[in-house]
Each structure stands twice: as C-alpha cells, then as structure tokens.
Motif scaffolding. Structure first.
Motif, PDB file in Angstrom:
ATOM      1  N   TYR A 160       0.740  -1.183  -0.078  1.00  0.00           N
ATOM      2  CA  TYR A 160       0.036   0.197  -0.080  1.00  0.00           C
ATOM      3  C   TYR A 160       0.993   1.430  -0.095  1.00  0.00           C
ATOM      4  CZ  TYR A 160      -4.226  -2.741   0.812  1.00  0.00           C
ATOM      5  OH  TYR A 160      -5.124  -3.647   0.471  1.00  0.00           O
TER       6      TYR A 160
ATOM      7  N   THR B  53       2.245  -5.873   2.418  1.00  0.00           N
ATOM      8  CA  THR B  53       1.076  -6.342   3.267  1.00  0.00           C
ATOM      9  C   THR B  53       0.842  -7.895   3.074  1.00  0.00           C
ATOM     10  OG1 THR B  53      -0.223  -4.383   3.272  1.00  0.00           O
ATOM     11  CG2 THR B  53      -1.287  -6.472   3.562  1.00  0.00           C
TER      12      THR B  53
ATOM     13  N   SER C 154      -6.357 -11.581  12.041  1.00  0.00           N
ATOM     14  CA  SER C 154      -6.970 -10.109  11.654  1.00  0.00           C
ATOM     15  C   SER C 154      -5.669  -9.561  11.246  1.00  0.00           C
ATOM     16  CB  SER C 154      -7.279  -9.238  12.916  1.00  0.00           C
ATOM     17  OG  SER C 154      -8.647  -9.737  13.195  1.00  0.00           O
ATOM     18  N   GLY C 155      -5.736  -8.823  10.225  1.00  0.00           N
ATOM     19  CA  GLY C 155      -4.723  -8.067   9.694  1.00  0.00           C
ATOM     20  C   GLY C 155      -3.615  -8.414   8.747  1.00  0.00           C
ATOM     21  N   VAL C 156      -3.842  -9.927   8.479  1.00  0.00           N
ATOM     22  CA  VAL C 156      -2.677 -10.635   7.647  1.00  0.00           C
ATOM     23  C   VAL C 156      -2.740 -10.436   6.210  1.00  0.00           C
ATOM     24  CG1 VAL C 156      -2.285 -12.568   9.403  1.00  0.00           C
ATOM     25  CG2 VAL C 156      -3.930 -12.710   7.520  1.00  0.00           C
ATOM     26  N   GLY C 157      -4.074  -9.743   5.865  1.00  0.00           N
ATOM     27  CA  GLY C 157      -4.025  -9.543   4.525  1.00  0.00           C
ATOM     28  C   GLY C 157      -5.028 -10.302   3.566  1.00  0.00           C
ATOM     29  N   LYS C 158      -6.215 -10.710   4.328  1.00  0.00           N
ATOM     30  CA  LYS C 158      -7.177 -11.671   3.630  1.00  0.00           C
ATOM     31  C   LYS C 158      -7.721 -10.708   2.726  1.00  0.00           C
ATOM     32  CE  LYS C 158      -8.844 -13.077   7.570  1.00  0.00           C
ATOM     33  NZ  LYS C 158      -8.066 -12.296   8.647  1.00  0.00           N
ATOM     34  N   SER C 159      -8.583  -9.539   3.238  1.00  0.00           N
ATOM     35  CA  SER C 159      -9.360  -8.602   2.481  1.00  0.00           C
ATOM     36  C   SER C 159      -8.497  -8.193   1.184  1.00  0.00           C
ATOM     37  CB  SER C 159      -9.848  -7.548   3.207  1.00  0.00           C
ATOM     38  OG  SER C 159     -10.351  -7.586   4.399  1.00  0.00           O
ATOM     39  N   THR C 160      -7.024  -7.974   1.489  1.00  0.00           N
ATOM     40  CA  THR C 160      -6.074  -7.555   0.427  1.00  0.00           C
ATOM     41  C   THR C 160      -6.170  -8.716  -0.811  1.00  0.00           C
ATOM     42  OG1 THR C 160      -4.910  -6.429   2.037  1.00  0.00           O
ATOM     43  CG2 THR C 160      -3.812  -6.782   0.159  1.00  0.00           C
TER      44      THR C 160
ATOM     45  N   THR D  24      -7.967   0.806  -4.098  1.00  0.00           N
ATOM     46  CA  THR D  24      -7.215   1.294  -2.753  1.00  0.00           C
ATOM     47  C   THR D  24      -6.135   1.821  -2.965  1.00  0.00           C
ATOM     48  OG1 THR D  24      -5.928  -0.999  -3.241  1.00  0.00           O
ATOM     49  CG2 THR D  24      -8.195  -1.129  -1.743  1.00  0.00           C
TER      50      THR D  24
ATOM     51  N   GLN E  59     -17.091  -6.039   3.438  1.00  0.00           N
ATOM     52  CA  GLN E  59     -17.367  -6.106   4.949  1.00  0.00           C
ATOM     53  C   GLN E  59     -18.565  -5.230   5.335  1.00  0.00           C
ATOM     54  OE1 GLN E  59     -13.511  -5.649   6.564  1.00  0.00           O
ATOM     55  NE2 GLN E  59     -13.374  -7.890   7.309  1.00  0.00           N
TER      56      GLN E  59
ATOM     57  N   HIS F  27     -14.055 -15.195   9.790  1.00  0.00           N
ATOM     58  CA  HIS F  27     -13.318 -15.453  11.119  1.00  0.00           C
ATOM     59  C   HIS F  27     -14.043 -16.448  12.029  1.00  0.00           C
ATOM     60  CE1 HIS F  27     -10.401 -12.302  11.159  1.00  0.00           C
ATOM     61  NE2 HIS F  27     -11.090 -11.463  10.942  1.00  0.00           N
TER      62      HIS F  27
END
Ligand SMILES: Nc1ncnc2c1ncn2[C@@H]1O[C@H](COP(=O)(O)OP(=O)(O)OP(=O)(O)O)[C@@H](O)[C@H]1O
Ligand SMILES: Nc1ncnc2c1ncn2[C@@H]1O[C@H](COP(=O)(O)OP(=O)(O)OP(=O)(O)O)[C@@H](O)[C@H]1O
Length: 576
Positions: A11, A18, A38-44, A57, A89, A200
């Motif tokens: 990013y 990421t 959380s925050g590992v980059g799944k949505s990415t 993005t 989400q 999750h």
C-alpha cells in the motif's frame, strides 16, 4: 479459475508489502476458505481478485492475478463485473439503489440482461434468502443481517462464475448463516461456481470448504491444503478443533457430527464434574455482582500490552468495592416499539442489575438493536416505559445520559468523528465532563502502541472497536451496551474483549450485548435473553437458554450433550 502468481501488494506509504509471494490457484467449482488472524491481508487478497486492489485502494501489485483468464491489473473492477461478484465487509456502503428489489436487480441491469430473466431471478433470490416479505423495504430501514442478506442476494442474481466474499455471515443469525452457506454450496456443486471466502467464524464455515488457504502471519507465505491439514497447523481454529486437540483426537474433527462420534470417552471422564447451574463465570469463581461503579472511583491506567489470547487483568477498570446492591440499573416495563409499520418490539419486561452480562440473541430482525437503541434513548417507546438510572433515557439530556448508559454501535466508526485518536479522546473527555486524559488512558490500556496522530479510519476493525469502547467508557456508564461487538474480530481479539468485559462486569458494570456469536455468548454471558419477532421468548442463565436451543448452542455443548458444557476452557479446566 483464479490464479495468483508470486503476488505482492504494497500500500502507498507502507514500508513493507502487506502480502508477498502469494501463489495459489482456485479450480473451477471449488469453495476455498481464506483463513488467518486479523490484519494478515485476507481482504487484500480478495481485493486483488475483484480488482479493487490496486484500482480503488491504491498501492502497487506485483506478480499476476488472473480470473477466468483476465489479468486483474489490466482489467478494472467494472471490466470484471460479468465474471466476479463481490460482497464486502460493510454492505450498506456498497448499496447503489434504495429498495431491496431494485438492489437485487441492479447488477443484472448493468449487464443488460432481458427483463424477463431479471424478474425470474429476483423472485428466486427473494425466496432463496427469505427476503420476500422485505421486497419493497427501503434498504436503510433494514436490520444489519437483513442488509447482509440483500448484499449477498445482489451478487447472486447475475450468476457470476466467481464469488468473492469477505466475512459474508458476520451479521447473520446462526440459522440464516447455515441457509446462506447451503445456497453457496449448491451453486458450487450444481452450477460449478467458484467461491473464495474469508471468514473469522470458522465454526460456521469450515465444513463447507473444499480447500483452505492459510495466511498464518503477516508477511508469511500463503499455504493451501485440505481443511483438516490446514487446521492441524493453523493459529486460528474453531472450538471443535480446539476440543479435538485437547482430547488428542486424530484425525482432528471439523464438524460437531465428527466430534460427537468420538466424544464417548470424554463424556465419561467429565461425568459429574460440572455444576448444574453451569455458567462461564461460575466456573471461574462466580460473577461478582456488586453495586454500580462508584462515581468517584480511581482511574488506574497504564501497563504493557497483554499477550493476545490471554487477557490480563485491566487495572483501568477496577473500582472501589461497593456494598451489594439491590439497585436496578435499568427497568423496562411493557415496552413496545413500532418503526414505520413494523412492530420491532412487543410487550418487553426486563430488569438489568449491576454486574450482569446479558447476551441478547435472536434471528435477524428480532429487535435486538432496537432494544439497545431504546435503552440508550435513540428510539422512544411507542408504549410502555424504559428507565435507566431512574430516568427515561430518551428524555435525559445527553450530558447526563453518557454517565448512565453508553452504546458501542454495530459500526464503531459511527461513533468516531475526529481526525485523530487524540482529538477523538479530547472530545470524549469533554462530552463526559471527565478529567483531561481519561479517554487517552483507557485507549493506552486497550490499544497499547497506538499513536495519537492515527486517523481512526486507518485503524484495523478490532482497533476501531477498542477506540469506540474507550470513548464510551470515558464516562463510566453503569450500563454498557454493545451491538455485535465481534464482527471482524479474530479469536485472539475476541479473547481480549472477553477479558475486558469480564473485568467490567466484576467492577459492577452491567453489560448487554446483541450478538449472533454463540461462542462469545457461551464464554461471557451470565444471562441470555432470546428475542423473536420483537418478543422475549426466553430469559435465563446462559447454560439453560442456549444449550437447549439447536440454533444458539455452542459447539462444545452440542458435542458433549446431554451434559451442559459451554466452552473448551471449562473442559480444559475440569480435566486438569
Ligand atoms: N487501503 C489501504 N491502505 C493502506 N493500508 C491498508 C489498506 N487496506 C488495508 N491496509 C492494511 O493492510 C493490512 C492488511 O489488511 P487486510 O484488511 O487485508 O487484513 P485482513 O486479514 O482482511 O484483516 P481482517 O481480518 O481484520 O479483516 C492491515 O495492516 C491494514 O491496515
Ligand atoms: N427505521 C425503520 N423503519 C422500519 N422498520 C425498521 C426500522 N428500523 C428497524 N426496522 C425493523 O425492525 C425490526 C427489528 O430491527 P432490529 O435492527 O432491531 O433487529 P435485530 O434483531 O437487531 O436484527 P439483526 O440481527 O439483523 O441486526 C426489523 O424487522 C427491521 O427491519
């Protein structure tokens, strides 16, 4: 159908990628579950499939992502829309029309499908997702779960070959989640649809996955395998797997059914060990109902961060001991609420006492958010009365109300207006007439390491929840309300939230949380209130109410039934 070749995403402004070295394939007609903390980059990763990353993005994508043969770096999301359907989400922010029916038709209209086909598919989808009674409703008046169902329906109607779903069941009640997942499975099996889904709540979804793609830690390589292989090494896993590991079962069970077949010996070992009035807090020495928090209690704060998953005691929430109280924090009598033509609540009677943690459960649209909104004065009773701290909340001036009751809404960002964490906290201190620095001290306790200058928008989902919680807690309200507080939280973040709320209850706060997360209710709640169509249909100890309900029972209680265990932690403790 989906292919990642050595993909990394960085990013703008970030020092490190990421995600990096992501290399995997999703074959046509498979459902692949993307799993990781959380925050590992799944949505990415999901965004790279739909083209949102990097087209919307920003940032740089290296390597190659192809979907049905199209390179997503050279095809904008619009040019992929005929093959990829995406559910993000936050459904509300993606709606483009005003009503349920229009939203279901919109995707097909953009693709230019014939009106007769559109009509048929809208009707099919309304039936499939139980949306028919809501077809003419304005999207803004729907409950959170109803909105999520519409969002899912609107990507199904154009029959895309690929579905990309980011936590698609996070706002759904357990039965609705099962129905939606069964629909997805049918599409995969019967139509050959390809699904990539991040979620999750693995207890809900793992049995539907053909394969699991695991991102175990930030910057780590993505690994792929069967659900059983991946659960053996994953840092995040559902209660059934946790119980399987504890009992030493090999292979690990992934479903309640698998585990029940193995559980005979465990049931024998546990026989007679659990008290009849089983409640999570009782297993840890019992809840400590005291008086409401003393208004002049100390604000002890500070301390280093806890180890995720092992909540430490939080000094910030200790209060001076107060004598046992018969005080009612809230009284609701014959409450009914009508919203437009909908009877959202009918004839509700309930009392909330200090130190109680109450889970409010029930199907989507049952009236949970409406009850919380009524207790915090955002919605006025149509008939009946609501008293919080001895006064009707909708008639209490905001300055007084914040010291009686606080609500952390379903979208924590609805509570956050300032540009930085520091400004948000200054405003919270002022609104609550609290000593300067009170909110910031709470933030430090909840979110060690967050800088004053961070924009609330740039916090992760869990961090934003913690900031909203700190803002609400600044006024020390005796009644704390939380609407779906575990959306977007992984198991470790959930464990930290459980630790915090347990401390608050022990300090005499009453907590009421609306939740579809049966595992959270099992871990936290002393009392469960079940709502159906606006009415209370059960109100009692968690062990009684949820273990006797097929929809709301946690995995451990289903596996070990007829014994009434609620959590793996209880079983672990009993065995040790
Ligand atoms: N548009 C963006 N700009 C800058 N950073 C971003 C952006 N989107 C995500 N990030 C950062 O990238 C990291 C991974 O975020 P991502 O949302 O992909 O993780 P995730 O695994 O989906 O998390 P969660 O389970 O909490 O949804 C986070 O640190 C996040 O702050
Ligand atoms: N402004 C409104 N106008 C009309 N109906 C409304 C309005 N707000 C809520 N409703 C309806 O009232 C009922 C109760 O909604 P509420 O949001 O309280 O449900 P909920 O139990 O919190 O649902 P969920 O689990 O999906 O969040 C629903 O049928 C909803 O569609």
């Amino acid at each position: 159908m989906i292919r990642f070749e050595d993909v990394s995403v960085t990013y703008d402004g970030a020092a490190e990628p990421t995600v990096q070295g992501v290399d995997f394939e999703v074959p046509e007609g498979e459902l692949v579950l993307l799993v990781g903390p959380s925050g590992v980059g799944k949505s990415t990763v999901l965004g790279a499939v739909s083209g949102l990353v990097p087209h919307f993005t920003g940032g740089t994508l290296r390597g190659r992502v192809t979907v049905a043969g199209r390179d997503t770096r050279t095809h904008k999301p619009r040019e992929l829309a005929d093959v990829v359907g995406t559910v993000g989400q936050d459904p509300l922010s993606h709606f483009v029309t005003d009503t349920v029916e229009d939203e279901l038709a919109y995707g097909m209209e953009s693709l230019g499908l014939p009106p007769a086909v559109m009509r048929r598919r809208v009707e099919e989808t309304l039936d499939l997702l139980g949306l028919a009674p809501l077809r003419d409703r304005s999207l803004a008046t729907l409950s959170g779960g109803q909105q999520q169902r519409v969002a899912i329906g609107s990507v199904l109607t154009p029959h895309p070959e690929v579905l990309v779903l980011d936590e698609p069941t996070s706002a759904l009640d357990p039965a609705a989640a099962e129905e939606v997942l069964a629909v997805l499975q049918r599409l995969v099996h019967d139509l050959g649809t390809t699904v990539l889904m991040a979620e999750h709540r693995l207890e809900r979804v793992i049995q539907y996955a053909d394969q699991v793609a695991l991102l175990p830690a930030p910057g780590a390589r993505l690994r792929m395998g069967t659900p059983a292989e991946m659960m053996a090494e994953s840092p995040v896993y559902p209660p059934v797997v946790d119980l399987g590991r504890l009992a030493g079962w090999d292979p690990l069970p992934l479903t309640v059914r698998d585990a029940r077949r193995r559980a005979g010996d465990l049931r024998d070992q546990l026989a007679g060990r659990i008290p009849k009035d089983n409640a999570p807090a009782a297993a840890d020495g019992g809840p400590a109902p005291q008086g409401p928090p003393a208004p002049d209690h100390e604000t002890e704060t500070g301390g280093a961060g806890g180890n995720p998953g092992t909540p430490r005691r939080r000094r910030a929430f200790r209060t001076r001991p107060t004598p046992p109280a018969t005080v009612h924090i809230a009284d609701v009598t014959a409450l009914s609420v009508r919203r437009a033509h909908v009877h959202a609540l009918r004839h509700i009677d309930l009392t909330v006492r200090p130190g109680e943690t109450i889970a409010l459960m029930g199907r989507n649209g049952a009236g949970k958010s409406t009850l919380l909104n009524t207790l915090v004065g955002l919605v006025a009773p149509s008939t009946g009365t609501v008293q919080v701290g001895g006064a009707p909340p909708h008639r209490t001036p905001p300055r007084d109300l914040v010291r009686r009751v606080g609500l952390v809404p379903q979208e924590p960002r609805d509570l956050l207006y300032a540009d930085t964490v520091a400004a948000e906290c200054r405003a919270a201190d002022k609104d609550a007439a609290a000593a300067p620095g009170t909110c910031r001290a709470l933030v430090t306790d909840l979110l060690p390491g967050v800088s004053d200058d961070t924009h609330p928008r740039d916090l992760s989902e869990g961090q934003r929840l913690a900031l909203a919680l700190a803002v609400v807690l600044t006024a020390r309200p005796p009644l704390l309300l939380l609407d779906e507080p575990t959306r977007g939280l992984d198991y470790a973040a959930k464990a930290r939230l459980v630790g915090l709320l347990t401390d608050l209850a022990a300090a005499g706060h009453a907590i009421m949380l609306a939740t579809h997360d049966v595992e959270l209710a099992a871990e936290l709640a002393h009392r469960v209130i079940l709502l159906a169509e606006g009415e209370v249909i059960a109100d009692g100890p968690a062990a009684e109410v949820i273990t006797s309900s097929p929809s709301f029972a946690p995995q451990v209680s289903k596996i070990l039934a007829p014994q009434r265990w609620l959590t793996v932690a209880q079983v672990r403790k009993a065995l040790s």
